[in-house]
Motif scaffolding. Structure first.
Motif, PDB file in Angstrom:
ATOM      1  N   TYR A 121       1.035  -1.265   0.049  1.00 18.85           N
ATOM      2  CA  TYR A 121       0.127  -0.017   0.006  1.00 18.85           C
ATOM      3  C   TYR A 121       1.152   1.361   0.164  1.00 18.85           C
ATOM      4  CZ  TYR A 121      -3.904  -3.164   1.033  1.00 18.85           C
ATOM      5  OH  TYR A 121      -4.594  -4.135   0.804  1.00 18.85           O
ATOM      6  N   CYS A 122       0.684   2.071  -0.742  1.00 17.11           N
ATOM      7  CA  CYS A 122       1.353   3.252  -0.993  1.00 17.11           C
ATOM      8  C   CYS A 122       1.262   4.494   0.123  1.00 17.11           C
ATOM      9  CB  CYS A 122       1.189   4.030  -2.472  1.00 17.11           C
ATOM     10  SG  CYS A 122       2.029   5.307  -2.833  1.00 17.11           S
ATOM     11  N   VAL A 123       2.322   4.548   0.679  1.00 18.85           N
ATOM     12  CA  VAL A 123       2.482   5.678   1.486  1.00 18.85           C
ATOM     13  C   VAL A 123       2.771   7.042   1.001  1.00 18.85           C
ATOM     14  CG1 VAL A 123       3.969   6.624   3.383  1.00 18.85           C
ATOM     15  CG2 VAL A 123       3.673   4.361   3.419  1.00 18.85           C
ATOM     16  N   PHE A 124       1.950   7.981   1.083  1.00 25.47           N
ATOM     17  CA  PHE A 124       2.072   9.050   0.259  1.00 25.47           C
ATOM     18  C   PHE A 124       2.125  10.487   1.144  1.00 25.47           C
ATOM     19  CE2 PHE A 124      -2.463   8.811   0.460  1.00 25.47           C
ATOM     20  CZ  PHE A 124      -2.927   9.998   0.824  1.00 25.47           C
ATOM     21  N   GLY A 125       1.998  10.322   2.388  1.00 27.03           N
ATOM     22  CA  GLY A 125       1.998  11.592   3.474  1.00 27.03           C
ATOM     23  C   GLY A 125       2.272  10.904   4.905  1.00 27.03           C
ATOM     24  N   GLU A 126       2.236  11.919   5.707  1.00 29.04           N
ATOM     25  CA  GLU A 126       2.320  11.699   7.123  1.00 29.04           C
ATOM     26  C   GLU A 126       1.483  12.887   7.788  1.00 29.04           C
ATOM     27  OE1 GLU A 126       6.326  12.092   9.156  1.00 29.04           O
ATOM     28  OE2 GLU A 126       6.858  12.667   7.032  1.00 29.04           O
ATOM     29  N   VAL A 127       1.074  12.339   9.022  1.00 32.61           N
ATOM     30  CA  VAL A 127       0.309  13.386   9.912  1.00 32.61           C
ATOM     31  C   VAL A 127       1.377  14.415  10.476  1.00 32.61           C
ATOM     32  CG1 VAL A 127      -0.994  13.579  12.008  1.00 32.61           C
ATOM     33  CG2 VAL A 127      -1.636  11.731  10.324  1.00 32.61           C
ATOM     34  N   SER A 128       1.323  15.408  10.467  1.00 33.97           N
ATOM     35  CA  SER A 128       2.478  16.421  11.308  1.00 33.97           C
ATOM     36  C   SER A 128       1.622  17.056  12.267  1.00 33.97           C
ATOM     37  CB  SER A 128       2.810  17.426  10.141  1.00 33.97           C
ATOM     38  OG  SER A 128       1.734  18.074   9.593  1.00 33.97           O
ATOM     39  N   ALA A 129       0.335  17.271  12.339  1.00 40.45           N
ATOM     40  CA  ALA A 129      -0.441  17.633  13.582  1.00 40.45           C
ATOM     41  C   ALA A 129      -1.601  16.890  13.771  1.00 40.45           C
ATOM     42  CB  ALA A 129      -0.541  19.270  13.274  1.00 40.45           C
ATOM     43  N   GLY A 130      -2.296  16.743  14.563  1.00 39.59           N
ATOM     44  CA  GLY A 130      -3.608  16.155  15.035  1.00 39.59           C
ATOM     45  C   GLY A 130      -3.499  14.785  15.122  1.00 39.59           C
ATOM     46  N   MET A 131      -2.486  14.114  15.561  1.00 40.91           N
ATOM     47  CA  MET A 131      -2.340  12.593  15.797  1.00 40.91           C
ATOM     48  C   MET A 131      -3.093  12.458  17.016  1.00 40.91           C
ATOM     49  SD  MET A 131      -1.243  10.173  14.557  1.00 40.91           S
ATOM     50  CE  MET A 131      -0.988   8.490  14.592  1.00 40.91           C
ATOM     51  N   ASP A 132      -3.571  13.475  17.919  1.00 34.72           N
ATOM     52  CA  ASP A 132      -4.344  13.533  19.098  1.00 34.72           C
ATOM     53  C   ASP A 132      -5.633  12.921  18.465  1.00 34.72           C
ATOM     54  OD1 ASP A 132      -4.319  15.724  18.164  1.00 34.72           O
ATOM     55  OD2 ASP A 132      -5.248  16.780  20.157  1.00 34.72           O
ATOM     56  N   VAL A 133      -6.101  13.522  17.397  1.00 34.36           N
ATOM     57  CA  VAL A 133      -7.347  13.656  16.782  1.00 34.36           C
ATOM     58  C   VAL A 133      -7.672  12.178  15.799  1.00 34.36           C
ATOM     59  CG1 VAL A 133      -9.138  14.556  14.933  1.00 34.36           C
ATOM     60  CG2 VAL A 133      -7.529  16.122  16.373  1.00 34.36           C
ATOM     61  N   VAL A 134      -6.669  11.837  15.527  1.00 32.31           N
ATOM     62  CA  VAL A 134      -6.362  10.291  14.791  1.00 32.31           C
ATOM     63  C   VAL A 134      -6.408   9.314  16.059  1.00 32.31           C
ATOM     64  CG1 VAL A 134      -4.956   8.608  13.773  1.00 32.31           C
ATOM     65  CG2 VAL A 134      -4.938  11.200  13.082  1.00 32.31           C
ATOM     66  N   ARG A 135      -5.921   9.357  17.075  1.00 35.25           N
ATOM     67  CA  ARG A 135      -6.206   8.629  18.343  1.00 35.25           C
ATOM     68  C   ARG A 135      -7.611   8.593  18.599  1.00 35.25           C
ATOM     69  NH1 ARG A 135      -2.421   4.922  17.457  1.00 35.25           N
ATOM     70  NH2 ARG A 135      -0.351   5.812  17.671  1.00 35.25           N
ATOM     71  N   ASP A 136      -8.421   9.792  18.783  1.00 35.37           N
ATOM     72  CA  ASP A 136      -9.460   9.880  19.327  1.00 35.37           C
ATOM     73  C   ASP A 136     -10.488   9.038  18.433  1.00 35.37           C
ATOM     74  OD1 ASP A 136     -11.734  11.059  20.798  1.00 35.37           O
ATOM     75  OD2 ASP A 136     -12.007  12.219  19.021  1.00 35.37           O
ATOM     76  N   ILE A 137     -10.314   9.211  17.025  1.00 34.03           N
ATOM     77  CA  ILE A 137     -11.063   8.756  15.977  1.00 34.03           C
ATOM     78  C   ILE A 137     -10.873   7.163  16.247  1.00 34.03           C
ATOM     79  CG2 ILE A 137     -11.318   8.154  13.631  1.00 34.03           C
ATOM     80  CD1 ILE A 137     -10.638  11.371  13.270  1.00 34.03           C
ATOM     81  N   GLU A 138      -9.471   6.763  16.248  1.00 34.91           N
ATOM     82  CA  GLU A 138      -9.266   5.447  16.570  1.00 34.91           C
ATOM     83  C   GLU A 138      -9.955   4.630  17.726  1.00 34.91           C
ATOM     84  OE1 GLU A 138      -5.215   2.502  17.085  1.00 34.91           O
ATOM     85  OE2 GLU A 138      -5.419   4.582  17.778  1.00 34.91           O
ATOM     86  N   SER A 139     -10.167   5.442  18.688  1.00 35.63           N
ATOM     87  CA  SER A 139     -10.818   4.659  19.755  1.00 35.63           C
ATOM     88  C   SER A 139     -12.274   4.673  20.114  1.00 35.63           C
ATOM     89  CB  SER A 139     -10.311   5.560  21.106  1.00 35.63           C
ATOM     90  OG  SER A 139     -10.581   6.976  21.286  1.00 35.63           O
ATOM     91  N   THR A 140     -12.918   5.155  19.027  1.00 35.19           N
ATOM     92  CA  THR A 140     -14.293   5.431  18.829  1.00 35.19           C
ATOM     93  C   THR A 140     -14.981   4.052  18.787  1.00 35.19           C
ATOM     94  OG1 THR A 140     -16.233   6.766  17.855  1.00 35.19           O
ATOM     95  CG2 THR A 140     -14.660   5.736  16.423  1.00 35.19           C
ATOM     96  N   LYS A 141     -16.185   4.012  19.445  1.00 33.64           N
ATOM     97  CA  LYS A 141     -16.921   2.830  19.398  1.00 33.64           C
ATOM     98  C   LYS A 141     -17.473   2.351  17.740  1.00 33.64           C
ATOM     99  CE  LYS A 141     -21.094   0.413  21.293  1.00 33.64           C
ATOM    100  NZ  LYS A 141     -20.945  -0.566  22.063  1.00 33.64           N
ATOM    101  N   THR A 142     -17.303   1.090  17.280  1.00 33.53           N
ATOM    102  CA  THR A 142     -17.875   0.755  16.106  1.00 33.53           C
ATOM    103  C   THR A 142     -18.968  -0.270  15.904  1.00 33.53           C
ATOM    104  OG1 THR A 142     -15.823  -0.822  15.740  1.00 33.53           O
ATOM    105  CG2 THR A 142     -15.397   1.451  15.082  1.00 33.53           C
TER     106      THR A 142
END
Length: 166
Positions: A121-142
């Motif tokens: 899978y092609c990596v084309f970028g990286e999170v430079s700000a907002g990793m806390d938002v990514v973690r918040d999304i990751e921890s959401t109930k599905t």
């Protein structure tokens, strides 16, 4: 170059790797410019793996992403935590608009060989700000919704995707 995703949970800024993945970055920027990502949701969230977006609205309707692009996963970049990669089907060259943010070091997704099973899978970028938002999304109930698994119970929307510099 950077893109800011304004989500219903906060902002995520992505630094783009245009030198390593020029075609993929150009495709991503075309989708940003056209407003394609505005109103899409994070429709696949798997804790300890990744969060995926870019292809569905809150009613789980697919949003066409245009034609497929050539896989540039052989660019030397790795699917490490915070790296942004293109989603695709089992066809290595089927990515169009959907992408994911790695929430773990997922080296098994990396390029190994120019074969059906080895493209990765092609990596084309990286999170430079907002990793806390990514973690918040990751921890959401599905839950399951519209025939899809791992869908957040409460929709998490990209309200706007915008280019910060050019």
């Amino acid at each position: 170059m950077q893109v800011k995703l304004t989500t219903s949970r906060g902002d995520i800024v992505i630094n783009l790797h245009d030198e390593q993945a020029p075609q993929t970055v150009a495709n991503f920027l075309d989708h940003v410019r056209s407003g394609h990502y505005d109103g899409t949701i994070f429709h696949r969230v798997i804790k300890g793996f990744m969060i995926q977006t870019g292809g569905m609205d809150a009613d789980m309707r697919s949003r066409p992403g245009g034609g497929p692009i050539r896989n540039e996963a052989n660019n030397g970049l790795n699917n490490l935590t915070g790296q942004v990669s293109m989603a695709r089907t089992s066809d290595p060259h089927s990515a169009s608009a959907q992408f994911f943010i790695n929430t773990n070091d997922n080296l098994f997704l990396d390029f190994k060989a120019e074969t059906a099973d080895g493209w990765g899978y092609c990596v084309f970028g990286e999170v430079s700000a907002g990793m806390d938002v990514v973690r918040d999304i990751e921890s959401t109930k599905t839950t399951r919704k519209g025939g899809h698994a791992d869908v957040p119970v409460e929709p998490i929307e990209i309200r706007q995707a915008e280019i910060l510099d050019s």
